[in-house]
Design a protein around this motif. Structure first.
Motif, PDB file in Angstrom:
ATOM      1  N   GLU A   9      36.681  27.250 -29.705  1.00 42.40           N
ATOM      2  CA  GLU A   9      37.622  28.030 -28.923  1.00 42.40           C
ATOM      3  C   GLU A   9      38.930  28.187 -29.685  1.00 42.40           C
ATOM      4  O   GLU A   9      39.532  29.253 -29.718  1.00 42.40           O
ATOM      5  N   HIS A  10      39.359  27.103 -30.274  1.00 46.19           N
ATOM      6  CA  HIS A  10      40.605  27.155 -31.051  1.00 46.19           C
ATOM      7  C   HIS A  10      40.443  28.031 -32.291  1.00 46.19           C
ATOM      8  O   HIS A  10      41.375  28.715 -32.716  1.00 46.19           O
ATOM      9  N   ASP A  11      39.224  28.048 -32.864  1.00 47.08           N
ATOM     10  CA  ASP A  11      38.997  28.785 -34.102  1.00 47.08           C
ATOM     11  C   ASP A  11      38.813  30.282 -33.907  1.00 47.08           C
ATOM     12  O   ASP A  11      38.715  31.018 -34.890  1.00 47.08           O
ATOM     13  N   LEU A  12      38.724  30.772 -32.656  1.00 45.32           N
ATOM     14  CA  LEU A  12      38.491  32.194 -32.433  1.00 45.32           C
ATOM     15  C   LEU A  12      39.576  33.060 -33.059  1.00 45.32           C
ATOM     16  O   LEU A  12      39.335  34.223 -33.383  1.00 45.32           O
ATOM     17  N   GLY A  13      40.782  32.497 -33.213  1.00 46.58           N
ATOM     18  CA  GLY A  13      41.883  33.275 -33.768  1.00 46.58           C
ATOM     19  C   GLY A  13      41.667  33.694 -35.203  1.00 46.58           C
ATOM     20  O   GLY A  13      42.358  34.575 -35.710  1.00 46.58           O
ATOM     21  N   ILE A  14      40.683  33.085 -35.866  1.00 46.82           N
ATOM     22  CA  ILE A  14      40.463  33.444 -37.279  1.00 46.82           C
ATOM     23  C   ILE A  14      39.671  34.737 -37.424  1.00 46.82           C
ATOM     24  O   ILE A  14      39.623  35.310 -38.511  1.00 46.82           O
ATOM     25  N   TYR A  15      39.029  35.192 -36.330  1.00 46.76           N
ATOM     26  CA  TYR A  15      38.201  36.393 -36.409  1.00 46.76           C
ATOM     27  C   TYR A  15      39.055  37.635 -36.201  1.00 46.76           C
ATOM     28  O   TYR A  15      39.922  37.678 -35.324  1.00 46.76           O
ATOM     29  N   LEU A  16      38.766  38.665 -36.989  1.00 48.49           N
ATOM     30  CA  LEU A  16      39.525  39.914 -36.911  1.00 48.49           C
ATOM     31  C   LEU A  16      38.856  40.935 -35.993  1.00 48.49           C
ATOM     32  O   LEU A  16      39.401  42.029 -35.801  1.00 48.49           O
ATOM     33  N   GLU A  17      37.686  40.637 -35.483  1.00 51.54           N
ATOM     34  CA  GLU A  17      36.988  41.516 -34.556  1.00 51.54           C
ATOM     35  C   GLU A  17      36.974  40.847 -33.178  1.00 51.54           C
ATOM     36  O   GLU A  17      37.212  39.645 -33.067  1.00 51.54           O
ATOM     37  N   PRO A  18      36.723  41.598 -32.094  1.00 51.13           N
ATOM     38  CA  PRO A  18      36.625  40.995 -30.756  1.00 51.13           C
ATOM     39  C   PRO A  18      35.563  39.897 -30.757  1.00 51.13           C
ATOM     40  O   PRO A  18      34.420  40.129 -31.159  1.00 51.13           O
ATOM     41  N   SER A  19      35.944  38.720 -30.303  1.00 49.96           N
ATOM     42  CA  SER A  19      35.033  37.581 -30.338  1.00 49.96           C
ATOM     43  C   SER A  19      35.179  36.796 -29.040  1.00 49.96           C
ATOM     44  O   SER A  19      36.299  36.591 -28.543  1.00 49.96           O
ATOM     45  N   LEU A  20      34.029  36.351 -28.499  1.00 52.68           N
ATOM     46  CA  LEU A  20      34.023  35.629 -27.233  1.00 52.68           C
ATOM     47  C   LEU A  20      33.089  34.429 -27.333  1.00 52.68           C
ATOM     48  O   LEU A  20      32.117  34.439 -28.108  1.00 52.68           O
ATOM     49  N   ILE A  21      33.368  33.424 -26.521  1.00 53.18           N
ATOM     50  CA  ILE A  21      32.443  32.312 -26.342  1.00 53.18           C
ATOM     51  C   ILE A  21      31.930  32.414 -24.906  1.00 53.18           C
ATOM     52  O   ILE A  21      32.718  32.413 -23.942  1.00 53.18           O
ATOM     53  N   VAL A  22      30.596  32.527 -24.775  1.00 57.54           N
ATOM     54  CA  VAL A  22      29.977  32.717 -23.461  1.00 57.54           C
ATOM     55  C   VAL A  22      28.818  31.738 -23.291  1.00 57.54           C
ATOM     56  O   VAL A  22      28.276  31.219 -24.272  1.00 57.54           O
ATOM     57  N   SER A  23      28.476  31.474 -22.046  1.00 59.97           N
ATOM     58  CA  SER A  23      27.284  30.670 -21.760  1.00 59.97           C
ATOM     59  C   SER A  23      26.059  31.587 -21.708  1.00 59.97           C
ATOM     60  O   SER A  23      26.177  32.826 -21.737  1.00 59.97           O
ATOM     61  N   ARG A  24      24.891  30.970 -21.610  1.00 63.25           N
ATOM     62  CA  ARG A  24      23.672  31.763 -21.602  1.00 63.25           C
ATOM     63  C   ARG A  24      23.609  32.695 -20.392  1.00 63.25           C
ATOM     64  O   ARG A  24      23.052  33.812 -20.474  1.00 63.25           O
ATOM     65  N   ASP A  25      24.222  32.270 -19.290  1.00 65.04           N
ATOM     66  CA  ASP A  25      24.189  33.121 -18.098  1.00 65.04           C
ATOM     67  C   ASP A  25      25.287  34.170 -18.092  1.00 65.04           C
ATOM     68  O   ASP A  25      25.457  34.916 -17.121  1.00 65.04           O
ATOM     69  N   GLY A  26      26.102  34.216 -19.166  1.00 66.09           N
ATOM     70  CA  GLY A  26      27.075  35.284 -19.320  1.00 66.09           C
ATOM     71  C   GLY A  26      28.490  34.956 -18.917  1.00 66.09           C
ATOM     72  O   GLY A  26      29.373  35.824 -18.992  1.00 66.09           O
ATOM     73  N   HIS A  27      28.765  33.724 -18.496  1.00 57.41           N
ATOM     74  CA  HIS A  27      30.137  33.370 -18.114  1.00 57.41           C
ATOM     75  C   HIS A  27      31.014  33.263 -19.372  1.00 57.41           C
ATOM     76  O   HIS A  27      30.660  32.573 -20.346  1.00 57.41           O
ATOM     77  N   VAL A  28      32.158  33.948 -19.345  1.00 51.67           N
ATOM     78  CA  VAL A  28      33.088  33.959 -20.488  1.00 51.67           C
ATOM     79  C   VAL A  28      33.934  32.689 -20.456  1.00 51.67           C
ATOM     80  O   VAL A  28      34.594  32.390 -19.456  1.00 51.67           O
ATOM     81  N   GLN A  29      33.903  31.926 -21.552  1.00 50.59           N
ATOM     82  CA  GLN A  29      34.647  30.664 -21.623  1.00 50.59           C
ATOM     83  C   GLN A  29      35.918  30.786 -22.472  1.00 50.59           C
ATOM     84  O   GLN A  29      36.881  30.052 -22.270  1.00 50.59           O
ATOM     85  N   ALA A  30      35.909  31.700 -23.418  1.00 51.83           N
ATOM     86  CA  ALA A  30      37.086  31.895 -24.267  1.00 51.83           C
ATOM     87  C   ALA A  30      36.946  33.210 -25.008  1.00 51.83           C
ATOM     88  O   ALA A  30      35.837  33.737 -25.169  1.00 51.83           O
ATOM     89  N   PHE A  31      38.076  33.762 -25.472  1.00 51.27           N
ATOM     90  CA  PHE A  31      38.035  34.985 -26.272  1.00 51.27           C
ATOM     91  C   PHE A  31      39.330  35.045 -27.093  1.00 51.27           C
ATOM     92  O   PHE A  31      40.314  34.375 -26.788  1.00 51.27           O
ATOM     93  N   ASN A  32      39.303  35.853 -28.134  1.00 51.61           N
ATOM     94  CA  ASN A  32      40.479  35.959 -28.991  1.00 51.61           C
ATOM     95  C   ASN A  32      41.368  37.123 -28.587  1.00 51.61           C
ATOM     96  O   ASN A  32      41.060  37.869 -27.634  1.00 51.61           O
TER      97      ASN A  32
END
Length: 389
Positions: A9-32
């Protein structure tokens, strides 16, 4: 959420494209930040199904495929932007496998090359990351500069200390040598003179005595004369140890190499002509001390000098020593012989040494043309002129 998920979650800031961390059922846990600027209604805890315009079954199958161990899975999906719908090439891979009741965690990255909204978000994120990187680089450069300055100051301080140490060591050597020679002159002038008077008186009494008294006075006179000779040898033997061990020419050559190494100079030494089998000790001592003092002057008073040339020449009637450098030179009238200028003091001391042995000292110097010092001693000088008195 596991420790590995928190780190990503903390490392998402390194990505230059839209990036998300989600569970298998689709719940969004973090994004940049780029995802926030690109996707409509993006929020922690929302469902990816609310953000995606693709059929739910397609998204569900894709998330199931992404949750399996292995390389990232790719699929083309559409998402709601702030103004319209945009298509993305998605890359999804599992971050954490099933553990207890927890669902796998998926890193989802959205790539688009044509949507202006995504490009704008990408540019803004790139600018933010770039500015942060530039600040870090500038901080590192400032730290490096400060460290370099401190190292330079320490190196300069060390160089000054070492130079002062060498100068003090040289001064101590000269002071000791001068003190020994002063004591030798005092012994020669005072004690020697008094012993000569005692010897003359004993001989006068011997000449007036008869028989046993005459023999006893003769023995006393012989003893006093022998003491005088031993005293003279001791005084004459007070020359520098290096000259005593190596001889004059070799001693000067070794000293030239040593001084040149300390000062980073290119040096040369030449000995011309045939040296006499025996040179008066005061002459050897004076010439060696002059060589030392002249080379010390090059180190101390000739900044920028690159070469040092020393020549010792013997002829039938004369011995000469020449020390030449290519330093900045000086005006003779600028020297202070009154005692304040240590350069003038050194030259005055050399002149005195030559006078003590019946020799001469010439100095050829001019600004920008280097300095040449020549010490000459006639080999035919009477012994009394070559004494240390």
């Amino acid at each position: 959420m596991t420790r590995m998920q928190t780190r990503n979650e903390h490392d998402l800031g390194i990505y230059l494209e839209p990036s998300l961390i989600v569970s298998r059922d689709g719940h969004v846990q973090a994004f940049n930040r780029v995802a926030e600027l690109t996707l409509r209604r993006a929020a922690v805890g929302c469902s990816l199904f609310d953000l995606c315009d693709s059929p739910p079954d397609t998204l569900r199958q894709y998330l199931a495929h992404c949750s399996r161990p292995g390389p990232p899975s790719s699929a083309r999906l559409t998402f709601f932007g702030h103004d319209d719908v945009s298509e993305f090439q998605c890359s999804g891979g599992v971050l954490a496998t099933r553990y207890g009741d927890h669902e796998p965690t998926i890193l989802l990255r959205l790539f688009s090359t044509h949507d202006e909204t995504v490009v704008a978000g990408h540019d803004q994120a790139t600018e933010t990351v770039g500015q942060h990187a530039l600040r870090q680089i500038e901080d590192l450069q400032r730290d490096r500069k400060r460290l370099g300055e401190r190292l330079a100051l320490m190196a300069e301080a060390l160089r000054v200390v070492e130079e002062q140490k060498r100068e003090i060591h040289a001064e101590v050597k000269f002071i000791r040598a001068d003190e020994r020679e002063r004591i030798a002159r005092d012994i020669h002038d005072q004690v020697g003179h008094e012993m000569a008077e005692v010897l003359a008186e004993v001989r006068r009494l011997r000449d007036d005595a008869l028989g046993v008294e005459r023999d006893r006075l003769e023995a006393v006179a012989a003893h006093v004369s022998d003491v005088g000779r031993r005293l003279h040898r001791a005084v004459i033997g007070g020359r520098p140890r290096i000259v005593e061990e190596l001889g004059l020419a070799r001693a000067i050559q070794v000293t030239v190499v040593s001084f040149a190494a300390d000062g980073g100079l290119d040096s040369s030494f030449e000995s011309n002509g045939a040296a006499p089998e025996i040179l008066p000790a005061p002459v050897e001592s004076a010439l060696y001390r002059i060589a030392q003092e002249a080379m010390t002057n090059v180190m101390k008073h000739a900044p920028g000098a690159r070469t040092l040339k020393v020549t010792l020449a013997f002829s039938i009637e004369l011995i000469s020593l020449t020390i030449a450098d290519d330093g900045p030179g000086f005006l003779m009238e600028s020297l202070d012989y009154g005692g304040r200028d240590d350069h003038g003091i050194g030259l005055r001391g050399m002149q005195q040494r030559m006078r003590d042995v019946g020799g001469t000292l010439t100095i050829d110097a001019y600004p920008g043309a280097g300095t040449t010092i020549t010490a000459s001693v006639p080999l035919g000088s009477p012994p009394e002129q070559m004494s240390t008195s």
